[in-house]
Design a protein around this motif. Sequence first.
Motif, PDB file in Angstrom:
ATOM      1  N   SER A 121       0.810  -1.226   0.000  1.00 49.14           N
ATOM      2  CA  SER A 121       0.000   0.000   0.000  1.00 49.14           C
ATOM      3  C   SER A 121       0.838   1.267   0.000  1.00 49.14           C
ATOM      4  O   SER A 121       0.335   2.347  -0.298  1.00 49.14           O
ATOM      5  CB  SER A 121      -0.922   0.013   1.221  1.00 49.14           C
ATOM      6  N   GLY A 122       2.118   1.149   0.361  1.00 51.42           N
ATOM      7  CA  GLY A 122       2.948   2.340   0.480  1.00 51.42           C
ATOM      8  C   GLY A 122       2.674   3.142   1.728  1.00 51.42           C
ATOM      9  O   GLY A 122       2.990   4.337   1.801  1.00 51.42           O
ATOM     10  N   ALA A 123       2.093   2.513   2.749  1.00 47.05           N
ATOM     11  CA  ALA A 123       1.782   3.213   4.001  1.00 47.05           C
ATOM     12  C   ALA A 123       3.052   3.677   4.694  1.00 47.05           C
ATOM     13  O   ALA A 123       4.105   3.035   4.615  1.00 47.05           O
ATOM     14  CB  ALA A 123       0.986   2.285   4.930  1.00 47.05           C
ATOM     15  N   ALA A 124       2.944   4.800   5.412  1.00 45.30           N
ATOM     16  CA  ALA A 124       4.090   5.346   6.146  1.00 45.30           C
ATOM     17  C   ALA A 124       4.389   4.530   7.398  1.00 45.30           C
ATOM     18  O   ALA A 124       5.498   4.587   7.939  1.00 45.30           O
ATOM     19  CB  ALA A 124       3.813   6.800   6.535  1.00 45.30           C
ATOM     20  N   GLY A 125       3.405   3.769   7.863  1.00 44.30           N
ATOM     21  CA  GLY A 125       3.568   2.962   9.065  1.00 44.30           C
ATOM     22  C   GLY A 125       2.235   2.357   9.447  1.00 44.30           C
ATOM     23  O   GLY A 125       1.250   2.463   8.708  1.00 44.30           O
ATOM     24  N   ILE A 126       2.188   1.719  10.606  1.00 42.58           N
ATOM     25  CA  ILE A 126       0.933   1.173  11.124  1.00 42.58           C
ATOM     26  C   ILE A 126       0.451   2.127  12.209  1.00 42.58           C
ATOM     27  O   ILE A 126       1.017   2.189  13.300  1.00 42.58           O
ATOM     28  CB  ILE A 126       1.126  -0.253  11.685  1.00 42.58           C
ATOM     29  N   GLY A 127      -0.558   2.881  11.880  1.00 38.85           N
ATOM     30  CA  GLY A 127      -1.063   3.893  12.817  1.00 38.85           C
ATOM     31  C   GLY A 127      -1.920   3.310  13.914  1.00 38.85           C
ATOM     32  O   GLY A 127      -2.144   3.942  14.944  1.00 38.85           O
ATOM     33  N   LEU A 128      -2.438   2.098  13.687  1.00 41.50           N
ATOM     34  CA  LEU A 128      -3.262   1.421  14.694  1.00 41.50           C
ATOM     35  C   LEU A 128      -3.115  -0.076  14.507  1.00 41.50           C
ATOM     36  O   LEU A 128      -3.559  -0.623  13.493  1.00 41.50           O
ATOM     37  CB  LEU A 128      -4.734   1.823  14.560  1.00 41.50           C
ATOM     38  N   PHE A 129      -2.464  -0.733  15.476  1.00 43.48           N
ATOM     39  CA  PHE A 129      -2.439  -2.193  15.485  1.00 43.48           C
ATOM     40  C   PHE A 129      -3.376  -2.646  16.592  1.00 43.48           C
ATOM     41  O   PHE A 129      -3.122  -2.414  17.775  1.00 43.48           O
ATOM     42  CB  PHE A 129      -1.026  -2.753  15.704  1.00 43.48           C
ATOM     43  N   ARG A 130      -4.476  -3.301  16.182  1.00 45.71           N
ATOM     44  CA  ARG A 130      -5.509  -3.717  17.134  1.00 45.71           C
ATOM     45  C   ARG A 130      -5.081  -5.031  17.794  1.00 45.71           C
ATOM     46  O   ARG A 130      -5.315  -6.108  17.267  1.00 45.71           O
ATOM     47  CB  ARG A 130      -6.844  -3.917  16.417  1.00 45.71           C
TER      48      ARG A 130
END
Length: 756
Positions: free
Chosen positions: A465-474
């Motif tokens: 996805s090209g995400a900058a990071g994981i903003g929420l790991f549930r």
Amino acid sequence: MRDMEPGPRVLLKRLRDLMAEAAEPQQRLDQIVREIARNMVAEVCSLYVLRSDSVLELYATEGLNPGSVHSAQLQLGQGLVGTIAASARPLSLSEAQKHPAFTYLPETGEEIYNSFLGVPVLRAGRTLGVLVVQNRANRQYRDDEMEALETTAMVIAEMIATGDLSGLTRTGIELDLTRPVTVKGLSLNDGVGLGHVVLHEPRVVVTNLFNENFDDELRRLDQALNLLRVSIDDMLERREVAFEGEHREVLEAYRMFANDRGWVRRLEEAVRNGLTAEAAVEKVQSDMRARMMHMTDPYLRERMSDFDDLANRLLRQLMGRAPEDVAESLPSDSIVIARNMGAAELLDYPREKLRGLVLEEGAPTSHVVIVARALGIPVVGQAKGAVSMAENGDAIIVDGDDGTTHLRPQSDVETAYAEKVRFRARRQELYRELRDRPAVTKDNVAIDLNMNAGLLVDLPQLEDSGAAGIGLFRTELQFMVAAAFPRAEAQEALYYDVMAAAGEKPVTFRTLDIGGDKVLPYFKAGFVEENPALGWRAIRLTLDRPALFRTQVRALLKASRGRVLRMMLPMVTQLSEIAEARELIDKEVRHLSRFGHDLPKQLKLGAMVEVPALLWQMDELMKAVDFVSVGSNDLFQFVMAVDRSNTQISNRFDTLAIPFLRVLKQIADAGHRNNTPVTLCGELAGRPISAMVLLGLGYRSISMSPASIGPVKAMMKDLPLGDFSKSLEVLLSSGDVGRDVRQHVMDFAETHGITL
């Protein structure tokens, strides 16, 4: 030796012989209705078959005008035959013409017959036709005659289901078994899936219908029932379900059914009438399902689901079937259909073969739906009747965008959806091209686009996805798919794998957020909450159970050795909860240090803003933590007093209403004022139109599902954020709180060529 065998057994023996003879389908049907009429001393026996256009066509008759075969027709619900088909219930009348539903078909010549007995032709609870006998005399048919006709109808149902009757109709219209069906349900996850049906618990196909010796079959049935009861008792004795949990309640219901004398008596009666033990189970199960499908009481329908599961277990016992290897037998484009299923069960299916999920039950907050969202597959829930109307291998389309399921779709529908999928694929290709481009607006404002995650299956999407990071790991998802509390070692292993997969990208772990709509089957509070969403959940629960909290914190600390650990507390209401949590975290840090464990190089503690009470503690909150994350889903429902799982009211309130946007801006402004990073995670972040509003409010970090990052990034590249922020500020500061923000955003986007 018995002097005389009962009529149903003689009839079934004769039918077995007829089925074994070489004959054309029409010839065999004619012989069957003739044999039924002779055995039941009836002057008429007729078979009507349900076509795909909901018309019941006369397929064979003994006693009525032979020329009316394939010509006489009734609409579903029309006449006595149509009434039986619509209700899936038998009908016995001594004076048929006095019944209000009676319809006279002149081409059949049936006006001279008074008594009438009709039964539905059922398979898996689904009506495929109607079988009728008639007499001139005002005769009251006996219960054993009705039973004999129902048993015979089951044999005919198998003929229809195996395609033996295909092509007999003069109109060329297909039988009901193959007709297209559209089931309207509830959209639980966006997307479109084209593929083939995989029934989650496929029906065991019974091929051996007739018994040779009913005493032997009764013994087989009794043995299988005893084994079934023992297996249920064994499950109840297992440690994880021995004392509490929803699983135990289901198993207790199973045990009640397995010992129900009425059910067993009906099974034994079907065997005595000439069916094998497994055919008897299929018949009784189909009869009960057809009748229960028309009940509106949700409790009774739920009990029917329990009974179905039990009957399938009994069938597998009788036929010696072990659960199949799911991965081996699945088509490459599988769409799973189930009444309901556990989250762990969905994970048993290989992700690369899954194209969608259809549930007869299911809600937005169901565990399996949460996992399906993590897998990125379209989900439709509340699709009533989908299981009984589908067969393994049927073509199917799942439209998660509007909550529609198309079973056996017509070619034009399939073509339209194939084009829709191709269009989405082209857009996804565009998004993939944007993956490695920086996430900046047209006027060069940098935005962190993070992804939400909760399971190992999510992690490959971090790169894709090209995400900058994981903003929420549930972290609670690991608990929700487990049969018991995950041990500390299992938690540590998961957190370590997540950190390793993320590499240099930041990961924000939300501490255990259970309670409310996230119920663990192996953990109960011991009391009933009238409003669990406002009750004992999230940080409230874990602070009251410090051992649970400390075990998770210890696992996070050990897994993050040498890295930066970002830990976030859910549903904080007052600052004292943060202080109490920090004290427990410090104890774990001291404990691990004492025993020489490596620790994170830095620990950052954050809080989620979900409870409106924090709005009056904003500056104090920003100083008490290292970062803040807005949980927009819960915050919206608490601010607007809207239960977001209640479809009756959830759509009445707009998440882009000015009062709520003012709340969101207040939080963003407090973060800027105190130099505390603020992120927003929730459904608002994942839609281009609402993400655009969030950026206009001042948010520079948002977290969403991986599939949403591409569309949001595409929107950003054309967005002149400075101009939009000014126009939004004017709108929010106006005295008219009823202004349509959504329309304002769409007008701005159209003017500036922004893709939403």
